[in-house]
Scaffold this motif. Sequence first.
Motif, PDB file in Angstrom:
ATOM      1  N   LEU A 222       0.819  -1.208   0.000  1.00 38.25           N
ATOM      2  CA  LEU A 222       0.000   0.000   0.000  1.00 38.25           C
ATOM      3  C   LEU A 222       0.855   1.261   0.000  1.00 38.25           C
ATOM      4  N   ILE A 223       1.960   1.254   0.743  1.00 35.71           N
ATOM      5  CA  ILE A 223       2.847   2.420   0.784  1.00 35.71           C
ATOM      6  C   ILE A 223       3.430   2.687  -0.601  1.00 35.71           C
ATOM      7  N   VAL A 224       3.949   1.626  -1.237  1.00 36.74           N
ATOM      8  CA  VAL A 224       4.556   1.788  -2.559  1.00 36.74           C
ATOM      9  C   VAL A 224       3.497   2.151  -3.591  1.00 36.74           C
ATOM     10  N   PHE A 225       2.320   1.525  -3.499  1.00 37.17           N
ATOM     11  CA  PHE A 225       1.246   1.818  -4.441  1.00 37.17           C
ATOM     12  C   PHE A 225       0.853   3.295  -4.388  1.00 37.17           C
ATOM     13  N   ILE A 226       0.686   3.830  -3.185  1.00 32.98           N
ATOM     14  CA  ILE A 226       0.315   5.246  -3.036  1.00 32.98           C
ATOM     15  C   ILE A 226       1.425   6.146  -3.569  1.00 32.98           C
ATOM     16  N   ALA A 227       2.677   5.796  -3.259  1.00 29.38           N
ATOM     17  CA  ALA A 227       3.797   6.596  -3.746  1.00 29.38           C
ATOM     18  C   ALA A 227       3.875   6.558  -5.273  1.00 29.38           C
ATOM     19  N   SER A 228       3.707   5.375  -5.857  1.00 28.32           N
ATOM     20  CA  SER A 228       3.741   5.237  -7.314  1.00 28.32           C
ATOM     21  C   SER A 228       2.602   6.005  -7.961  1.00 28.32           C
ATOM     22  N   PHE A 229       1.422   5.891  -7.380  1.00 27.52           N
ATOM     23  CA  PHE A 229       0.237   6.595  -7.880  1.00 27.52           C
ATOM     24  C   PHE A 229       0.463   8.109  -7.860  1.00 27.52           C
ATOM     25  N   ALA A 230       0.998   8.612  -6.758  1.00 18.05           N
ATOM     26  CA  ALA A 230       1.198  10.056  -6.612  1.00 18.05           C
ATOM     27  C   ALA A 230       2.308  10.567  -7.528  1.00 18.05           C
ATOM     28  N   TYR A 231       3.371   9.788  -7.657  1.00 19.88           N
ATOM     29  CA  TYR A 231       4.516  10.246  -8.444  1.00 19.88           C
ATOM     30  C   TYR A 231       4.233  10.234  -9.936  1.00 19.88           C
ATOM     31  N   TYR A 232       3.460   9.253 -10.418  1.00 19.47           N
ATOM     32  CA  TYR A 232       3.320   9.068 -11.858  1.00 19.47           C
ATOM     33  C   TYR A 232       2.633  10.246 -12.544  1.00 19.47           C
ATOM     34  N   VAL A 233       1.914  11.084 -11.797  1.00 19.67           N
ATOM     35  CA  VAL A 233       1.291  12.253 -12.418  1.00 19.67           C
ATOM     36  C   VAL A 233       2.352  13.207 -12.982  1.00 19.67           C
ATOM     37  N   ILE A 234       3.558  13.142 -12.445  1.00 15.54           N
ATOM     38  CA  ILE A 234       4.627  14.032 -12.931  1.00 15.54           C
ATOM     39  C   ILE A 234       5.087  13.608 -14.327  1.00 15.54           C
ATOM     40  N   PRO A 235       5.602  12.363 -14.526  1.00 20.01           N
ATOM     41  CA  PRO A 235       6.035  12.000 -15.883  1.00 20.01           C
ATOM     42  C   PRO A 235       4.888  11.779 -16.857  1.00 20.01           C
ATOM     43  N   ALA A 236       3.695  11.506 -16.342  1.00 19.63           N
ATOM     44  CA  ALA A 236       2.577  11.234 -17.240  1.00 19.63           C
ATOM     45  C   ALA A 236       1.886  12.500 -17.718  1.00 19.63           C
ATOM     46  N   TYR A 237       2.044  13.618 -16.988  1.00 19.14           N
ATOM     47  CA  TYR A 237       1.270  14.807 -17.361  1.00 19.14           C
ATOM     48  C   TYR A 237       2.072  16.103 -17.251  1.00 19.14           C
ATOM     49  N   PHE A 238       2.609  16.402 -16.079  1.00 21.27           N
ATOM     50  CA  PHE A 238       3.207  17.710 -15.847  1.00 21.27           C
ATOM     51  C   PHE A 238       4.647  17.842 -16.377  1.00 21.27           C
ATOM     52  N   PHE A 239       5.413  16.739 -16.353  1.00 24.31           N
ATOM     53  CA  PHE A 239       6.833  16.809 -16.715  1.00 24.31           C
ATOM     54  C   PHE A 239       7.196  15.540 -17.474  1.00 24.31           C
ATOM     55  N   GLN A 240       6.616  15.401 -18.674  1.00 23.20           N
ATOM     56  CA  GLN A 240       6.785  14.172 -19.441  1.00 23.20           C
ATOM     57  C   GLN A 240       8.224  13.954 -19.893  1.00 23.20           C
ATOM     58  N   ALA A 241       8.992  14.994 -19.977  1.00 19.88           N
ATOM     59  CA  ALA A 241      10.358  14.882 -20.478  1.00 19.88           C
ATOM     60  C   ALA A 241      11.257  14.047 -19.571  1.00 19.88           C
ATOM     61  N   ILE A 242      10.904  13.856 -18.289  1.00 22.14           N
ATOM     62  CA  ILE A 242      11.779  13.064 -17.425  1.00 22.14           C
ATOM     63  C   ILE A 242      11.666  11.570 -17.727  1.00 22.14           C
ATOM     64  N   SER A 243      10.772  11.204 -18.641  1.00 21.29           N
ATOM     65  CA  SER A 243      10.717   9.813 -19.084  1.00 21.29           C
ATOM     66  C   SER A 243      11.911   9.468 -19.965  1.00 21.29           C
ATOM     67  N   ASN A 713      -9.011  16.637 -21.291  1.00 20.98           N
ATOM     68  CA  ASN A 713      -9.507  17.880 -21.883  1.00 20.98           C
ATOM     69  C   ASN A 713      -9.081  19.116 -21.089  1.00 20.98           C
ATOM     70  N   THR A 714      -8.125  18.925 -20.169  1.00 26.29           N
ATOM     71  CA  THR A 714      -7.643  20.024 -19.346  1.00 26.29           C
ATOM     72  C   THR A 714      -6.326  20.540 -19.902  1.00 26.29           C
ATOM     73  N   SER A 715      -6.228  21.825 -20.131  1.00 33.28           N
ATOM     74  CA  SER A 715      -5.004  22.402 -20.678  1.00 33.28           C
ATOM     75  C   SER A 715      -4.070  22.800 -19.543  1.00 33.28           C
ATOM     76  N   PHE A 716      -2.791  22.573 -19.759  1.00 29.06           N
ATOM     77  CA  PHE A 716      -1.762  22.943 -18.791  1.00 29.06           C
ATOM     78  C   PHE A 716      -0.753  23.817 -19.537  1.00 29.06           C
ATOM     79  N   PRO A 717      -0.248  24.862 -18.918  1.00 25.06           N
ATOM     80  CA  PRO A 717       0.667  25.765 -19.625  1.00 25.06           C
ATOM     81  C   PRO A 717       1.830  25.013 -20.272  1.00 25.06           C
ATOM     82  N   GLU A 718       2.075  25.319 -21.546  1.00 22.15           N
ATOM     83  CA  GLU A 718       3.158  24.673 -22.276  1.00 22.15           C
ATOM     84  C   GLU A 718       4.505  25.132 -21.728  1.00 22.15           C
ATOM     85  N   TRP A 719       5.412  24.181 -21.571  1.00 26.76           N
ATOM     86  CA  TRP A 719       6.757  24.535 -21.146  1.00 26.76           C
ATOM     87  C   TRP A 719       7.722  23.460 -21.623  1.00 26.76           C
ATOM     88  N   TRP A 720       9.003  23.635 -21.389  1.00 27.40           N
ATOM     89  CA  TRP A 720      10.076  22.787 -21.921  1.00 27.40           C
ATOM     90  C   TRP A 720       9.877  21.306 -21.631  1.00 27.40           C
TER      91      TRP A 720
END
Length: 743
Positions: A222-243, A713-720
């Motif tokens: 459960l600890i790892v699942f919550i951490a994985s769930f919370a972290y994945y929003v970064i490479p999946a949406y906000f900061f895809q370049a870290i993939s 359908n949610t727009s997020f400001p474009e950046w590097w």
Amino acid sequence: MATSLDQEIPQYNPPANQKDPEDEVDDNPIEEVRLTVSIADDPTESALTFRTWVIGLVSCVILAFANRFLNYRTNPLGISSVTIQIVGLPIGKFMAATLPTKKFRCPFTKKTFSLNPGPFTLKEHVLITIFASCGSLGVYAVHIISIVRVFYHRGLNAIAALLLAQTTQLLGYGWAGVFRTYLVDSPYMWWPANLVQVSLFRALHEKEERPKGGQTRLQFFLIVFIASFAYYVIPAYFFQAISALSVICWIWKKNITMQQIGSGVNGLGLFSFGLDWASIAGYLGSPLATPFFVIANVMIGFFVFVYILVPIAYWNNMYEAKRFPIYSSKTYDIDGHRYNITRVLNETSFDLDLVGYENYSKLYLSIIFAFVYGLSFATLTSTISHVALFDGKMIWSTWKKTSTTAKNKFNDVHTRLMKKNYPTVPMWWFHSVLILSVGLAIFACEGFGKQLQLPWWGVLLSCAIAFFFTLPIGIIQATTNMQPGLNVITELIIGYMYPGKPLANVTFKTYGYISMSQALNFIQDFKLGHYMKIPPRSMFIVQLVGTLVGTTIHFCTAWWLLSTVENICDTSLLPPDSPWTCPNDAVFYSASVIWGVIGPAKMFTKQGIYPEMNWFFLIGLLAPVPFWWLSRKYPEKKWIKSIHMPMLLGATISMPPARAVHYWSWGIVGILFNYYIFRRYKGWWARHNYILSAALDAGVAFLGILIFFALQNTSFPEWWGMSYTDHCDLAACPTAPGSTCGK
């Protein structure tokens, strides 16, 4: 968390009066299995119940729809059955607490059943997960439907298409029945990927005291699942370049050669890496579930191919390599432009127009794509010789013992428990599905105006190829967690025998390759049931129904999307930000052009550009011989047997679509956990490694679904860092004289 070297996972043992004295000895010979799989069993535990059917069928439908829907998108997301493995438990317990316990009599029989036979059991949970896995598995034949309708712009009879999808998925039952003795009953066929699910099942169901200063396995999950769930929003949406982070490109921003060397997406990926579990495990599977010797073989093969063979060939301009990008799955003409298929395809007969071909250009590939095909040839022949040399004696011994009443010396505790407690699946069940599937496959190909182009003899030949390779490739997958594919050899065979027919080629490939792959999927699930002590007949029923339902949903979803999404898969007509670019179907289409329209005779003989690739057949056949000889001459040197030539030669067969950054990320994580931690902290590894893998998978899958439906359908400001790119744009440039790319 405990880190004692000597601490091992506690075995969950039944009471003494439930154990056979023989079962206490001769446990499984594989250490990872002994550390992970319980030897307990309760044959009276409920398995195939009303709850199993309801939750399982609904799960199968949902996963089939979601996976097919997401497969057409630019970043396809595969949702595995681990999501249902987690969600199914509270749903099952809720049904057990609320459904009526009244018994009902089956019509015209004396048998009774109950909607609620008692507490929700582990065996119900396993069968529900098997149901879900039938929906999560892809349906390869849908690629044929896609390329016919959106790339070749032709019609296809819906019934023929549905029969094609169903029969390619069901044919594997026949091979599974024939080879289950070798690939399920033998303890040496241990199927490493199953240990991830076994660990998770035990963590979810077994009552365990919390270690002092640590967590139970469920708490850890459960600890790892919550951490994985919370972290994945970064490479999946906000900061895809870290993939995909390519360090060299940050230093040399205007140098094409350095970006070709450093780009993890479009180049050789030196010093590239990703900080995203989907990037680490997306193409090669979880490195935590892959044995270290496999990781070592794959990474050595990857290094030799990408950093020795490809650079020598590219910078010596072999096959005019500098006219094209160093890494690409596209097809090109002599001028370096995308190959114009309309100039060589006869629209009326839907086959090769020889006059148009002679007046246009031979077909060219990027240097990586070309050599990947050569290594595919080598992998195929090395698989045959490796299994014959290293495993031939065991196969022959097992074959002889199955024809006598002698006790099989390979039986371990799990096989003895299964044979003692449950009736096996009758062979005629498998044979019936096989015969019916072959008949319907021939009907689909010969009927409906022969739209699929493949004659009846092609169906039978493809089945023969699948049957021949199921055992050797099954042995490799059962011991290494890697499956060499038959897609290239099937394309090659039918391409020579029936050239110029794109649909005949891909249909033959699908029957020959996927029926073998499906057989191994079924066998892997049987092995999971073997470890979890599930009645084999219940397993068969669940797999059969799940396959029928899942395939139907995959087909209907694909047909709906292809009919309703305007310009789906056509990047020339879609808006720049459209998600419906179909990357997997695009690669499948390129293969149909290479092997079907143009054909191997015009690619890999003197008529084409790449005749030297045929030498890889001989290289692969001979490659295992010296290591087999050394292993016999120096039997005390166990490491020699770990040199696995099919793995070495086939290491980069996933390229494309896999990229260098995926290999580096996968290898680093795998070596860290399955070499360093396994040796230094074996107690921690035994207790947590597979649960860690399952929790990371689950967190990514759940968050991926949530992002798709909540933020698409949610727009997020474009950046590097917003786009999935390593910012090595020059890596995709050709370097032939006269090229203006990057200037």
